[in-house]
Design a protein around this motif. Structure first.
Motif, mmCIF file in Angstrom:
data_model
loop_
_atom_site.group_PDB
_atom_site.id
_atom_site.type_symbol
_atom_site.label_atom_id
_atom_site.label_comp_id
_atom_site.label_asym_id
_atom_site.label_seq_id
_atom_site.Cartn_x
_atom_site.Cartn_y
_atom_site.Cartn_z
ATOM 1 N N GLY A 92 8.056 -35.120 1.642
ATOM 2 C CA GLY A 92 6.788 -35.418 1.678
ATOM 3 C C GLY A 92 6.244 -35.283 3.135
ATOM 4 N N HIS A 118 6.245 -38.215 -0.796
ATOM 5 C CA HIS A 118 6.140 -39.245 -0.195
ATOM 6 C C HIS A 118 5.254 -39.162 1.030
ATOM 7 C CE1 HIS A 118 7.675 -43.236 2.054
ATOM 8 N NE2 HIS A 118 6.496 -43.280 1.743
ATOM 9 N N PHE A 143 1.636 -36.810 -4.861
ATOM 10 C CA PHE A 143 2.169 -37.879 -4.144
ATOM 11 C C PHE A 143 2.632 -38.900 -5.086
ATOM 12 C CE2 PHE A 143 -0.321 -36.034 -0.529
ATOM 13 C CZ PHE A 143 0.756 -35.509 0.307
#
Length: 557
Positions: A92, A118, A143
Motif C-alpha cells: 500500500g 493499505h 484501499f
C-alpha cells in the motif's frame, strides 16, 4: 540498461526516457532533483523508483503511465510492499504529512490508478487542506485498510483546518479495516456511519484522548463489523449504546484497554451477541460490571481491577481464560461456570487466595499461575477430582506459595511440569506420573529429596531442565541410559552443589545437552553444548505488530 544507482544528481535529463528497459532507479543521497521530466513517464518497465532523500515537489501528469511501478519512495512517502515492516500482503501507501511538505503523496493517490492495499497517513495534523482535497480519498476503492494517525501535537490543529481535512479523509466505501490513532475529536468523525462504510469489518480507536461517548449515531449499525478495538481513550466513560446487538449484530472480537474513566460496559447482556468469540478487558479500573454472561465466548482476557466480573462468569463455550489480577485479592471458583475451559492462566501480584472450586474442570488441560507473590495456597484448585484431564502445570514466581509437591503426582495425564521461583514447595515424597514428558525446575526450593527417586519413574521424559537448584549433590549416571532413555534435551545450569551426574559417556546418547556453571560438577567439561545448543541461533527478527496481535492469548511468561 536495467538498473541505475547514483549518489546524487542536479536533475534528471529528458533523455532518460530512452532507457526503455530500465527497471530500477535510485538516487541515494540528497540532491537538487525536485521534479521529473515528462519523458520519464515513457519508462513503462520501471518497477522501483527510490528518491527518498530528494525533495521532489511535483509529479508529471502522466505519472500513471508507469504501469509496472510497484515501489516508489520519496521524502515522507512510500508506495509498495512492506510499508511498515509488515508481511508483503500489507501492500500500500504510507504518507508522513510532517515530511511530505509538497503533498506529493496525496497527488500520487490522485493520479496513479494501480494502487491497492493499505493506506497509512501519519501526522495528519500537518496535512494541508489543499493537499487532502487532492487525494479524493472517498472515491479510491483500491484501499481495503485505512490508518489515520494524527500525531502528538494534533491538539494544536486549527478548527477550520481540522473540519476540512477530516471531511477529505473520508475512507472509501470499500474499506474493510479502519484505524483512527490520536484522533482529536470529542465525537466520532461525521463520516463514521454504517451507510458511509458498509464493508467495514474492523475498527480501532487508539489513544483518542478527547473522544467521549458518541462513537455511533442513529438507529442502524455496522452489519459487517466483526472486530472492535478501543485502546487508550481515557475520556470515554460509557459504551452502552455502541455495545448493543442492534449496532454490532455479527461482532466476534472486542478489546477494551487502558480506558481509565470507562465505567459502563454492559457485560451482563453479552449473551445477546450470538457471534462473540473473544473479549479482552484490561486496565479499565473504574468498570462497574458485576457479571459476564456470554454463551458464545471462547477466549477471555480480564484484568482483575475491572469491577466484580471475576466473581460471576457464565461462559459455557469458553476454552481460554487469561486473568491478570493487579488488584485482585481472591478468586471464587464456585462462581465460574466454564465447562469447556481448556487453558487457564492466572497472573497477579495482589492475589492471596483461590477459593474452593465446587466445579470439575473436565476439559482443562493447561494451568499456569504466575507472579502471584502473595498467594500462599491453591488448595481449592489443585486437586485431581477438579482437574481430571490436566496435562500441563506451570507455577512461576509465586514466592509465598506453600504446598506439598506430591500433589503433582496425583495427575495421571500430566505431561508438562514447570516450577520456577517458588521456594516454599515441599518436595518430599513426590513421585511424578510416568506420563510426564517435560520437567523444568528453576530455583524452586530443596528438591534433593525428590530428584533421584523422582526420576526413576519417568520413562517418557523428553526434556529435563534444572537451574539454580541448590542442595542436589548427585544424579545416578545409570538413569540416563535406563529409565531416561527417551530423553532428547538436558539442561543443567547454576546447580552449585551438584557433584556428579555420571560421566560424559553416560549422557552421550542425549542429542541436545547444555551444562554450564555447575562449579563442583566432576566428570563433565564445562561449558558442554551439543546438538541444537551448539548451533548458533539466528538473529531474532524485528517484532512485527498489527491489530491481529491484540487477539493473541498469552501462553506463558
Amino acid at each position: 540498461m536495467n538498473v541505475i544507482v547514483c549518489a546524487s544528481l542536479n536533475e534528471l535529463p529528458a533523455s532518460i526516457g530512452k532507457l526503455k528497459h530500465l527497471r530500477y532507479l535510485e538516487i541515494s543521497r540528497s540532491c537538487y532533483v525536485t521534479s521529473f521530466p515528462t519523458a520519464f513517464c515513457r519508462l513503462h518497465n520501471l518497477q522501483v523508483l527510490c528518491v527518498k532523500k530528494c525533495q521532489v515537489e511535483s509529479l508529471p501528469s502522466d505519472f500513471n503511465r508507469l504501469i509496472n511501478l510497484w515501489r516508489f519512495e520519496s521524502q515522507g512517502f512510500k508506495y509498495g510492499p512492506n510499508i511498515r515492516g509488515f508481511p508483503e500482503e500489507y501492500y500500500g501507501v504510507n504518507i508522513d504529512a510532517a515530511e511530505d511538505k509538497f503533498g506529493l503523496g496525496c497527488r500520487f493517490i490522485k493520479n496513479v490508478k494501480q494502487l491497492r492495499g493499505h493506506l497509512v497517513i501519519n501526522n495528519v495534523y500537518k496535512l494541508s487542506k489543499y493537499h487532502s482535497a487532492d487525494a479524493n480519498l472517498k472515491n479510491k476503492d483500491c484501499f481495503d485498510k485505512v490508518t489515520l494517525q494524527w500525531g502528538k501535537w494534533s491538539t494544536k490543529f486549527s478548527e477550520e483546518n481540522k473540519i476540512e481535512v477530516l471531511a477529505d479523509l473520508q475512507p472509501p466505501a470499500s474499506t474493510k479495516s479502519l484505524v483512527l490513532e490520536g484522533y482529536p475529536g470529542v465525537s466520532r468523525p461525521s463520516w463514521f456511519e454504517p451507510q458511509s462504510l458498509p464493508s467495514l469489518t474492523s475498527v480501532s480507536f487508539l489513544h483518542c484522548d478527547r473522544l467521549r461517548n458518541r462513537i455511533l449515531n442513529g438507529s442502524t449499525g455496522f452489519s459487517s463489523l466483526t472486530d472492535l478495538i478501543i485502546d487508550g481513550c481515557c475520556r470515554l466513560s460509557s459504551l452502552k449504546q455502541l455495545l448493543h446487538p442492534t449496532y454490532l449484530p455479527v461482532i466476534k472480537r472486542i478489546a477494551l484497554m487502558n480506558c481509565r474513566y470507562l465505567v459502563s460496559v454492559p457485560t451482563e447482556r453479552f449473551g445477546d451477541f450470538r457471534c462473540l468469540e473473544i473479549f479482552k478487558l484490561l486496565n479499565c479500573g473504574k468498570i462497574n460490571s458485576e457479571s459476564l454472561t456470554a454463551p458464545s465466548l471462547k477466549k477471555l482476557m480480564l484484568d482483575g481491577s475491572c469491577g466484580n466480573l471475576t466473581d460471576n462468569i457464565q461462559c459455557c463455550s469458553l476454552t481460554n481464560f487469561f486473568l491478570t489480577g493487579s488488584s485482585l485479592t481472591s478468586i471464587q471458583l464456585q462462581m465460574w461456570n466454564l465447562p469447556a475451559l481448556q487453558e487457564l492462566h492466572i497472573k497477579g501480584g495482589s492475589l492471596t487466595s483461590i477459593g474452593q472450586s465446587g466445579h470439575v474442570f473436565t476439559n482443562l488441560t493447561s494451568l499456569t499461575i504466575s507472579w502471584c507473590d502473595k498467594l500462599s495456597t491453591i488448595d481449592g484448585l489443585l486437586e485431581k477430582e477438579y482437574l481430571p484431564a490436566i496435562e500441563s502445570i506451570t507455577f512461576a514466581d509465586c514466592m509465598s506459595l506453600s504446598m506439598h509437591g506430591e500433589r503433582f503426582g496425583d495427575f495421571s495425564s500430566l505431561k508438562d511440569l514447570k516450577v520456577s521461583s517458588c521456594h516454599k514447595i515441599n518436595w518430599a515424597g513426590l513421585v511424578l506420573p510416568s506420563s510426564l514428558q517435560s520437567l523444568h525446575l528453576y530455583s524452586c526450593g530443596d528438591i534433593s529429596s525428590f530428584i533421584t527417586s523422582g526420576l526413576e519413574n519417568l520413562q517418557s521424559l523428553v526434556s529435563l531442565k534444572l537451574s539454580w537448584c541448590s542442595h542436589i549433590r548427585s544424579i545416578p549416571g545409570h538413569l540416563w541410559s535406563s529409565t531416561l532413555s527417551s530423553l532428547q534435551e538436558l539442561q543443567i545450569h547454576f546447580c552449585w552443589d551438584l557433584v556428579s551426574i555420571g560421566g560424559a559417556d553416560d549422557i552421550s546418547e542425549i542429542q541436545n545437552v547444555w551444562i554450564e556453571d555447575c562449579r563442583n560438577l566432576k566428570g563433565i567439561e564445562q561449558p558442554l553444548k551439543r546438538g541444537s545448543f551448539f548451533i548458533a541461533k539466528k538473529k531474532e527478527q524485528p517484532v512485527k505488530t498489527s491489530s491481529k496481535s491484540v487477539w493473541c492469548m498469552p501462553t506463558g511468561d
